[in-house]
Write a protein that holds these residues in place. Structure first.
Motif, PDB file in Angstrom:
ATOM      1  N   ASP A 155       8.045  -7.476  -3.056  1.00  0.00           N
ATOM      2  CA  ASP A 155       9.023  -8.804  -2.606  1.00  0.00           C
ATOM      3  C   ASP A 155      10.330  -8.393  -2.389  1.00  0.00           C
ATOM      4  N   GLU A 156      11.061  -7.667  -3.252  1.00  0.00           N
ATOM      5  CA  GLU A 156      12.501  -7.387  -3.032  1.00  0.00           C
ATOM      6  C   GLU A 156      12.630  -6.670  -1.829  1.00  0.00           C
ATOM      7  N   LEU A 157      11.723  -5.622  -1.635  1.00  0.00           N
ATOM      8  CA  LEU A 157      11.665  -4.534  -0.386  1.00  0.00           C
ATOM      9  C   LEU A 157      11.757  -5.290   0.768  1.00  0.00           C
ATOM     10  N   ILE A 158      10.733  -6.388   0.842  1.00  0.00           N
ATOM     11  CA  ILE A 158      10.645  -7.320   1.853  1.00  0.00           C
ATOM     12  C   ILE A 158      11.829  -7.986   2.338  1.00  0.00           C
ATOM     13  N   LYS A 199       1.820  -1.819 -15.078  1.00  0.00           N
ATOM     14  CA  LYS A 199       2.722  -2.915 -15.697  1.00  0.00           C
ATOM     15  C   LYS A 199       2.041  -4.165 -15.742  1.00  0.00           C
ATOM     16  N   LYS A 200       1.312  -4.725 -14.574  1.00  0.00           N
ATOM     17  CA  LYS A 200       0.724  -6.029 -14.277  1.00  0.00           C
ATOM     18  C   LYS A 200      -0.625  -5.988 -14.815  1.00  0.00           C
ATOM     19  N   PRO A 201      -1.274  -7.019 -15.298  1.00  0.00           N
ATOM     20  CA  PRO A 201      -0.510  -8.235 -15.841  1.00  0.00           C
ATOM     21  C   PRO A 201      -0.354  -8.177 -17.387  1.00  0.00           C
ATOM     22  N   ILE A 202      -0.029  -7.222 -17.913  1.00  0.00           N
ATOM     23  CA  ILE A 202       0.178  -7.050 -19.495  1.00  0.00           C
ATOM     24  C   ILE A 202       1.484  -7.881 -19.820  1.00  0.00           C
ATOM     25  N   LYS A 203       1.303  -8.813 -20.757  1.00  0.00           N
ATOM     26  CA  LYS A 203       2.083  -9.518 -20.937  1.00  0.00           C
ATOM     27  C   LYS A 203       2.813  -9.262 -22.589  1.00  0.00           C
ATOM     28  N   SER A 204       2.205  -8.524 -23.175  1.00  0.00           N
ATOM     29  CA  SER A 204       2.696  -8.339 -24.829  1.00  0.00           C
ATOM     30  C   SER A 204       2.233  -6.776 -24.966  1.00  0.00           C
ATOM     31  N   GLU A 221       6.102  -0.036  -8.151  1.00  0.00           N
ATOM     32  CA  GLU A 221       5.237  -0.223  -9.139  1.00  0.00           C
ATOM     33  C   GLU A 221       4.858  -1.637  -9.525  1.00  0.00           C
ATOM     34  N   ASP A 222       5.563  -2.627  -9.190  1.00  0.00           N
ATOM     35  CA  ASP A 222       5.400  -3.889  -9.428  1.00  0.00           C
ATOM     36  C   ASP A 222       5.376  -4.842  -8.076  1.00  0.00           C
ATOM     37  N   ASP A 223       4.895  -5.965  -8.190  1.00  0.00           N
ATOM     38  CA  ASP A 223       4.819  -6.653  -7.020  1.00  0.00           C
ATOM     39  C   ASP A 223       6.295  -7.346  -6.731  1.00  0.00           C
ATOM     40  N   SER A 224       6.975  -7.248  -7.709  1.00  0.00           N
ATOM     41  CA  SER A 224       8.471  -7.961  -7.608  1.00  0.00           C
ATOM     42  C   SER A 224       9.137  -7.026  -6.554  1.00  0.00           C
ATOM     43  N   GLU A 248       0.909  -1.383   0.042  1.00  0.00           N
ATOM     44  CA  GLU A 248       0.043   0.024  -0.098  1.00  0.00           C
ATOM     45  C   GLU A 248       0.860   1.305  -0.095  1.00  0.00           C
ATOM     46  N   LEU A 249       2.254   1.012   0.434  1.00  0.00           N
ATOM     47  CA  LEU A 249       3.089   2.325   0.443  1.00  0.00           C
ATOM     48  C   LEU A 249       3.176   3.083  -0.937  1.00  0.00           C
ATOM     49  N   ALA A 250       2.945   2.291  -2.056  1.00  0.00           N
ATOM     50  CA  ALA A 250       2.991   2.793  -3.388  1.00  0.00           C
ATOM     51  C   ALA A 250       1.854   3.831  -3.582  1.00  0.00           C
ATOM     52  N   GLU A 251       0.694   3.693  -3.111  1.00  0.00           N
ATOM     53  CA  GLU A 251      -0.278   4.623  -3.216  1.00  0.00           C
ATOM     54  C   GLU A 251      -0.377   5.694  -2.392  1.00  0.00           C
ATOM     55  N   ILE A 252       0.184   5.407  -0.948  1.00  0.00           N
ATOM     56  CA  ILE A 252       0.108   6.524   0.016  1.00  0.00           C
ATOM     57  C   ILE A 252       1.455   7.383   0.019  1.00  0.00           C
ATOM     58  N   MET A 253       2.435   6.971  -0.678  1.00  0.00           N
ATOM     59  CA  MET A 253       3.543   8.001  -0.825  1.00  0.00           C
ATOM     60  C   MET A 253       3.519   8.687  -2.130  1.00  0.00           C
ATOM     61  N   PRO A 254       3.892   9.924  -1.992  1.00  0.00           N
ATOM     62  CA  PRO A 254       4.127  10.682  -3.169  1.00  0.00           C
ATOM     63  C   PRO A 254       4.881  10.204  -4.159  1.00  0.00           C
TER      64      PRO A 254
END
Lengths: 149, 380
Positions: A139-142, B148-153, A133-136, A60-66
């Motif tokens: 995960d990296e942050l965690i 980005k998610k979940p666009i694959k192309s 921006e991405d889920d990955s 949720e940080l992505a939404e709260i943080m500017p």
């Protein structure tokens, strides 16, 4: 100490209170610290803080943080380390997404980093430049937070 | 009588995208590495002899310009295969001032669309990213946020709902997706409060996803009835509503469409590789079916007497204009090729359809740009 930035006593008290109160916290708690661009004073922004109090997950940080300005985020992250002991270490997050356009602001926050780090008394610093921006990215942050000190 | 209102032969290169300003007085087309802006007389005085006047050449891109769009305020945005987008601000002397927008993508940009408010726009790219860009007042700069998610192309087409938040996108991964393009500070929560698509979604959230299979070439909203229509590469037109009901119609001659335009709540006009627009209509029960062709080649030609006995064998060929067989037979018979059979106004694929004249909620004229470098206005 640099004469450019100053931390008001109220801010110092807020930081101290946060450190003490989250010692045994069950959920993730964050304290947002920003630098006023005009007075170079280090303060805690009220409106962001309210949203942060409602936060339950790092994603949720992505939404709260500017996404146009850097921030320092003092994070209390409850976790169970590999020995099985429950801890809530304090981590300082340097929020610096790539959507920040002002070089001036980037330099302003970079200059204050050491000062804020001393004030918060945290050992660990994690830099977040992806904007989550991405889920990955989350995960990296965690992973970075949980890796042993 | 004829459905062609006017033909503008503009350039000798393919026109991949075109757009009119809100009052239809300016026409912007893409032409290789530049975007050309023409001035037109008002819509009701355009005749078949009107010639657009070139007023500006926007040349800043290094590679082919893939798409152009004009906002309600008159700002032009162009995006290109050079991975950049420029926002062109109209100045008082008629020229345009470019501002570079850093999209932060590492592949070509394919399509661009201004939000209805005119303060943000979305760019689709081959980098599997949709970049939603808005203007940062404090920093005097355009910021781009990625979905980005979940666009694959590759993302091939984008369309904003009239609430300015829900963004429909289609691409080569065969999915039609509805995303939230909500920007804090620019959009208000009231805009989506009563929407059947959902009430609260942060930026980049996937609202709906429909798997279709074939490449999605174009997508357009009919916001008033909460429906979205898309055309895909296996030659079909599909309409989806907020209850996830999907209806599909096939193109009459099997050739896929590249673009579509809602004419009214129950009519859609599509155009593509068959070089002429095709109208589809929904009946009272809501089922979509083919209605009629516009300006189809080889259509209304009166057959000369000498060719009567040849007609039966050539009935099947009449859809594609003068067939090679007929051409040589006529050459043999009369010493020249008959020019009675009508050619369609576009000689090559139509790339984009845009509404031109709209009266009381119904579109009565559309414009179509094509690979032959022409922009043709059709009357419905």
């Amino acid at each position: 100490m640099s004469a450019l930035y100053n931390i008001g006593t109220a801010t110092k008290q807020t930081i101290n209170k946060f450190r003490i109160s989250t010692g045994r916290a069950e959920a993730i708690k964050g304290l947002s610290i920003k630098i006023d661009p005009k007075t170079y004073e280090i303060i805690v922004p009220e409106d962001e803080q309210e949203e942060l109090d409602d936060m339950t997950e790092l994603s949720e940080l992505a939404e709260i943080m500017p996404d146009n300005s850097p921030r320092f985020l003092l994070l209390a992250y409850p976790m169970t380390n590999k020995d099985g002991i429950k801890q809530t270490p304090l981590v300082l997050l340097y929020w610096k997404p790539s959507t920040v356009v002002s070089q001036e602001w980037k330099m302003m926050y970079a200059g204050a980093l050491e000062m804020v780090r001393n004030e918060c008394g945290t050992y660990k610093l994690v830099e977040v430049s992806s904007g989550l921006e991405d889920d990955s990215d989350v995960d990296e942050l965690i992973e970075q937070i949980e890796s042993s000190k | 009588m004829s459905s062609v209102l006017s033909i503008f032969k503009l350039v000798k290169a393919p026109v991949y995208s075109h757009c009119f300003s809100q009052d239809k007085s300016l026409l912007a087309i893409t032409c290789e590495n530049t975007c050309l802006v023409y001035r037109l007389p008002p819509a009701n005085s355009v005749t078949s002899s009107t010639t657009p006047q070139l007023v500006a050449t926007l040349a800043n891109h290094d590679k082919t310009v893939t798409a152009v769009d004009i906002s309600v305020h008159g700002r032009i945005v162009t995006c290109s295969q050079d991975r950049n987008a420029y926002v062109w601000e109209p100045l008082s002397d008629g020229s345009y001032k470019p501002t570079l927008v850093l999209l932060r993508i590492n592949r070509a940009a394919t399509c661009v669309s201004w939000a209805p408010s005119g303060y943000k726009f979305a760019v689709g790219s081959s980098a599997r990213i949709i970049a939603v860009c808005y203007y940062e007042q404090e920093n005097n700069w355009w910021v781009s946020k990625h979905i980005k998610k979940p666009i694959k192309s590759t993302v091939q087409c984008l369309a904003w709902h009239s609430n300015g938040v829900v963004l429909a996108s289609g691409g080569t991964d065969g999915y039609l997706r509805l995303f939230s393009g909500f920007i804090k500070g620019l959009d208000s929560k009231e805009a989506v409060a009563n929407s059947p698509w959902g009430a609260k979604f942060p930026f980049g959230a996937l609202v709906r996803e429909y798997y279709h299979g074939a490449y999605i070439e174009d997508v357009q909203w009919r916001s008033a009835i909460e429906k979205v229509a898309f055309v895909s590469h296996e030659g079909s037109l599909n309409v989806v509503d907020s209850q996830d009901q999907l209806q599909s119609v096939n193109a009459p001659d099997g050739l896929p469409f590249n673009s579509l335009c809602w004419v009214s709540d129950a009519e859609i006009l599509c155009a593509g590789f068959s070089c002429h627009p095709v109208l589809f209509a929904a009946d009272a029960t809501g089922a979509w079916a083919f209605a009629r062709d516009l300006d189809k080649a080889g259509g209304a030609a009166p057959a000369p007497v000498a060719n009567e006995d040849l007609d039966e064998s050539e009935d099947a060929n009449s859809g594609f204009g003068i067939s090679a067989l007929r051409k040589f037979k006529q050459l043999d018979l009369k010493g020249k090729v008959s020019t009675d059979a009508q050619e369609s106004a576009h000689e090559n694929t139509i790339t984009q359809l845009k509404p031109y004249v709209e009266e009381q909620g119904r579109v009565t004229a559309v414009s179509a740009s094509g690979l032959d470098g022409k922009v043709v206005l059709y009357r419905l």
